[in-house]
Each structure stands twice: as structure tokens, then as C-alpha cells.
Design a protein around this motif. Structure first.
Motif, mmCIF file in Angstrom:
data_model
loop_
_atom_site.group_PDB
_atom_site.id
_atom_site.type_symbol
_atom_site.label_atom_id
_atom_site.label_comp_id
_atom_site.label_asym_id
_atom_site.label_seq_id
_atom_site.Cartn_x
_atom_site.Cartn_y
_atom_site.Cartn_z
ATOM 1 N N ARG A 191 0.837 -1.201 0.000
ATOM 2 C CA ARG A 191 0.000 0.000 0.000
ATOM 3 C C ARG A 191 0.867 1.244 0.000
ATOM 4 O O ARG A 191 1.789 1.379 0.801
ATOM 5 C CB ARG A 191 -0.929 0.013 1.215
ATOM 6 N N CYS A 192 0.543 2.139 -0.924
ATOM 7 C CA CYS A 192 1.252 3.419 -1.029
ATOM 8 C C CYS A 192 0.171 4.494 -1.192
ATOM 9 O O CYS A 192 -0.435 4.618 -2.269
ATOM 10 C CB CYS A 192 2.212 3.406 -2.217
ATOM 11 N N GLY A 193 -0.086 5.239 -0.121
ATOM 12 C CA GLY A 193 -1.183 6.188 -0.168
ATOM 13 C C GLY A 193 -2.507 5.452 -0.248
ATOM 14 O O GLY A 193 -2.784 4.548 0.537
ATOM 15 N N GLU A 194 -3.329 5.812 -1.219
ATOM 16 C CA GLU A 194 -4.634 5.188 -1.380
ATOM 17 C C GLU A 194 -4.610 3.979 -2.303
ATOM 18 O O GLU A 194 -5.641 3.343 -2.521
ATOM 19 C CB GLU A 194 -5.634 6.221 -1.937
ATOM 20 N N ARG A 195 -3.465 3.642 -2.849
ATOM 21 C CA ARG A 195 -3.397 2.567 -3.852
ATOM 22 C C ARG A 195 -2.580 1.392 -3.338
ATOM 23 O O ARG A 195 -1.711 1.535 -2.469
ATOM 24 C CB ARG A 195 -2.796 3.104 -5.151
ATOM 25 N N ARG A 196 -2.876 0.218 -3.912
ATOM 26 C CA ARG A 196 -2.092 -0.976 -3.621
ATOM 27 C C ARG A 196 -1.417 -1.443 -4.904
ATOM 28 O O ARG A 196 -1.994 -1.357 -5.996
ATOM 29 C CB ARG A 196 -2.978 -2.109 -3.077
ATOM 30 N N TRP A 197 -0.202 -1.997 -4.767
ATOM 31 C CA TRP A 197 0.570 -2.459 -5.913
ATOM 32 C C TRP A 197 1.053 -3.884 -5.665
ATOM 33 O O TRP A 197 1.273 -4.283 -4.522
ATOM 34 C CB TRP A 197 1.782 -1.551 -6.150
ATOM 35 N N ASP A 230 10.662 3.908 -2.650
ATOM 36 C CA ASP A 230 9.683 4.884 -3.152
ATOM 37 C C ASP A 230 10.298 5.860 -4.141
ATOM 38 O O ASP A 230 9.873 7.003 -4.258
ATOM 39 C CB ASP A 230 9.074 5.664 -1.974
ATOM 40 N N GLY A 234 7.146 8.809 -6.750
ATOM 41 C CA GLY A 234 6.153 8.697 -5.700
ATOM 42 C C GLY A 234 5.473 7.351 -5.601
ATOM 43 O O GLY A 234 4.821 7.062 -4.615
ATOM 44 N N ALA A 235 5.585 6.504 -6.642
ATOM 45 C CA ALA A 235 5.016 5.157 -6.601
ATOM 46 C C ALA A 235 6.122 4.180 -6.213
ATOM 47 O O ALA A 235 7.301 4.439 -6.463
ATOM 48 C CB ALA A 235 4.429 4.791 -7.965
ATOM 49 N N ASP A 258 -0.947 -2.352 -10.662
ATOM 50 C CA ASP A 258 -1.993 -1.835 -9.778
ATOM 51 C C ASP A 258 -2.850 -3.007 -9.288
ATOM 52 O O ASP A 258 -3.293 -3.845 -10.090
ATOM 53 C CB ASP A 258 -2.860 -0.844 -10.552
#
Length: 385
Positions: A191-197, A230, A234-235, A258
Motif C-alpha cells: 500500500r502506497c497512499g490510497e493505492r495498492r501495488w 519509493d 512517488g510510486a 496496480d
């Protein structure tokens, strides 16, 4: 004796999983109690744990303390792998080794209706043969060799990805839909911010486990390891910590994906179909590129690879087991109708014991098989010139 050890190991595995989730699963204590009964029955009066908490204490120690020893004359040299496994770690979480133990040692331990199947993960009670029969029985029944090969190859080559793209690729290949996909799990994403990778394993393509900043395939023999950074606008990106990969696998960093809308094959399908299939397809590609004639899964998977160079032929079954004990049990139960059994290079340590125990088969590593066939190709080329 090997079957007895397998049933005790299966019961221990189920009890270990149940104990590890006891805080959130009300049926866990009943499962530990049932598995204590199974272990007591298999070991006999006065042997082993006599109460559920006794069994739990055993699960925090190497399994060899719980399992009956194998007499030397009954394949006693080959049981060391599972004897060293500890199923519960210091915090009573399920140890990483449990997944691999499950792939080799799962046996039916409850006759009739098994209440554990309603909530235990399927890898703790489903065997490889059961899974293959469940997925491919209809295709094998039709004797449609091309449809079987297409369906199996699709699973191996497309174990995870955006759901819509997988549907389109399945349709493009005209592959039968034989397995279920589920959303990529939190434990296999970052999880990075509101997203998951998520990142695919370079060997098998299934989403790698993410533990803190460390990323690695759940299959212990796929050893390439990465660390999250990171640095990429930013991703999250990856840097390599351990780049060890089999021959024929690219050394580049895994591509980030994503997790929103991404799905993956269920874990038993990954372990029993995708993991060995990755070795099978890698061998087929390497040998075809070298100039050999290679057929995958002849006669609806009677064996894995049929390889021809001139008038020489290799019929090959690829075997990928955590221990020699598991390998020998599987072969005893299924008796491959081939002359050549090939182990991945990562399992080279099993070759000597397997050759001693299986003198009617030619046991090779994948590297040894490739060397043999490339040698035959060179000799054929010289004789033709």
C-alpha cells in the motif's frame, strides 16, 4: 510407514493453521482437538500428545519429535526434510514452511464429512492429484489433447493480472475456463497512499508476498528477493537484494502492477499447476530454441514433455517436491509411465537419494537434461555435415 507419517503431518498442519487463527476463528479449538485425536490414533497408546495443548507445544518444535522414525530399510534415509520443519513460530504464527509441507504431505485425516473443509484453506487438505482431477477431468475425458494443452498452458502463463485482460487473453487463446481467480490479497500487495501495488514472481508470475519492505515469492525455491523503494515518482519501485534465478529466466526487475481490479489463481492451483508448469514450459522453450522437437503434455498429460532429436527420444515427467520423502511417496502412488524423471536445478540435492530409491528411472536435473539434448543436437549436426 510413509503414509502414517504423512497423515500425522497433515493433522499437525491443520492444527497449526487453526491455532494461528484462533483469535478470529471460533472453530479453531475444535479443529485442534480433532487433530489431536488423529495424532493419538496414528501414534498409538502412550505415544505423543494426549491433549490439544500438548499438540500445540509439539508444533513449536521440529516435526521430527512428533513423527515416528522411518527404519533405515524403509526409505529411512529420506525423511530428514520434514523432520526439521517447525510449523508455529515464536509468536504462534504459521511458519513459511507450512505451505510447502502442505504441498507434499496432505492426506485425508477425517473419514466422511470433514467440517474443516468449510473454513480451512484448501492447501491444508487438497492434494495435487485431487486438484488436477477437479480442474481437468472433463478435458481428459474428451481426449481433446489440444484443448487440454491450451487450458493448462493458459493457467501457467497467466496466473495473475487485471481481470478484464485475463478474460480477453483466455478468449483469444480459446482456452477452457477451468480454474477460479480471486482478488490479489493484502499480503501480496504494497500500500502506497490510497493505492495498492503488486509484483509478479520472475519465475512463476504469481504475486509475490510483501512483508514490510521485503518482497519475495511464497515458493521457497524461487529465491529472488527485492526491497521496496519509493524512488519511482512517488510510486513504489523495487531494488534487487538477491537475483538468483533459474537459467532461462530474465534478470530484470519485476514490473509493478496496480492491485485494483487485479486477480490471481487460488493458492492450490498456483502451487500444484503453475509452479511445476513454469519449469515445464521453461524447459520446453529452451529445448525448442536449441533445435529439439518438443511436445507438451502428450496424451492429455500422460507425462509432461516428449522430446525428440533425430532417432532419440526422451519421455519426461518433471517432479517438484519439497523433500525426497514427498517425491518417493508421490511416485509410489502414481508410478509415472516414463523413463526420465527431471528435477529442477533448485532440487539437485535430491538427485542422489532419488537415484538410489528409483533405479528403474533415469533421474536428471533440468540442467543435465538440457546438456544431454544439446549434446545429441551437436552430434546430429556433425553427422549431417
Amino acid at each position: 510407514m510413509l503414509d502414517r507419517r504423512a497423515r500425522i503431518t497433515s493433522a499437525a498442519l491443520r492444527a497449526a493453521y487453526a491455532w494461528s487463527v484462533r483469535d478470529r476463528e471460533p472453530r479453531a479449538f475444535d479443529e485442534v482437538a480433532r487433530m489431536t485425536g488423529v495424532v493419538m490414533f496414528e501414534l498409538g497408546p502412550g505415544q505423543g500428545p494426549v491433549a490439544p495443548l500438548d499438540l500445540v507445544r509439539c508444533l513449536r518444535r521440529p516435526l521430527g519429535a512428533l513423527l515416528p522414525p522411518i527404519p533405515y530399510g524403509d526409505d529411512g534415509r529420506y525423511g530428514d526434510g520434514v523432520d526439521e520443519v517447525v510449523l508455529l513460530d515464536d509468536s504462534d504464527a504459521l511458519a513459511d514452511a507450512a505451505y510447502e509441507v502442505g504441498s507434499d504431505y496432505v492426506r485425508e485425516v477425517i473419514s466422511g464429512l470433514d467440517p474443516g473443509r468449510d473454513w480451512l484453506p484448501s492447501w491444508s487438505w487438497m492434494r495435487a492429484n485431487d486438484l488436477e482431477n477437479e480442474l481437468f477431468a472433463r478435458l481428459i475425458g474428451t481426449a481433446d489433447e489440444a484443448a487440454y494443452r491450451t487450458a493448462r498452458q493458459f493457467l501457467v502463463e497467466c496466473p495473475a493480472g487485471p481481470e478484464q485482460l485475463l478474460v480477453e487473453e483466455c478468449n483469444r487463446r480459446q482456452a477452457r475456463r477451468v480454474a477460479h481467480y480471486v482478488p490479489v490479497t493484502d499480503g501480496q500487495s504494497y500500500r502506497c497512499g490510497e493505492r495498492r501495488w503488486w509484483w509478479p514472481c520472475r519465475v512463476c508470475g504469481w504475486p509475490m508476498d510483501v512483508r514490510g519492505q521485503m518482497v519475495r515469492c511464497r515458493y521457497p525455491y524461487h529465491t529472488a528477493t527485492y526491497q521496496v523503494t519509493d524512488r519511482d515518482k512517488g510510486a513504489p519501485g523495487l531494488i534487487a537484494v538477491d537475483r538468483r534465478l533459474p537459467a532461462g529466466v530474465g534478470r530484470g526487475l519485476p514490473e509493478r502492477h496496480d492491485a485494483d481490479g487485479a486477480v490471481q489463481l487460488e493458492e492450490p492451483v498456483w502451487r500444484f499447476i503453475v509452479v511445476p508448469g513454469a519449469t515445464e514450459l521453461r524447459l520446453a522453450r529452451l529445448l525448442t530454441e536449441a533445435g529439439a522437437s518438443v511436445q507438451l503434455y502428450p496424451n492429455c498429460d500422460r507425462y509432461d514433455l516428449d522430446i525428440v532429436v533425430g532417432d532419440r527420444r526422451w519421455d519426461v515427467d518433471v517432479k517438484e517436491h519439497a523433500t525426497v520423502e514427498g517425491l518417493l511417496r508421490h511416485i509410489r502412488e502414481n508410478s509415472p509411465s516414463v523413463r526420465h524423471i527431471v528435477l529442477p536445478d533448485t532440487h539437485a540435492g535430491q538427485v542422489h537419494a532419488a537415484r538410489e530409491a528409483l533405479p528403474t528411472y533415469t533421474i536428471l536435473t533440468e540442467g543435465q537434461l538440457v546438456s544431454q539434448i544439446k549434446g545429441a543436437l551437436r552430434r546430429r549436426k556433425r553427422s549431417a555435415s
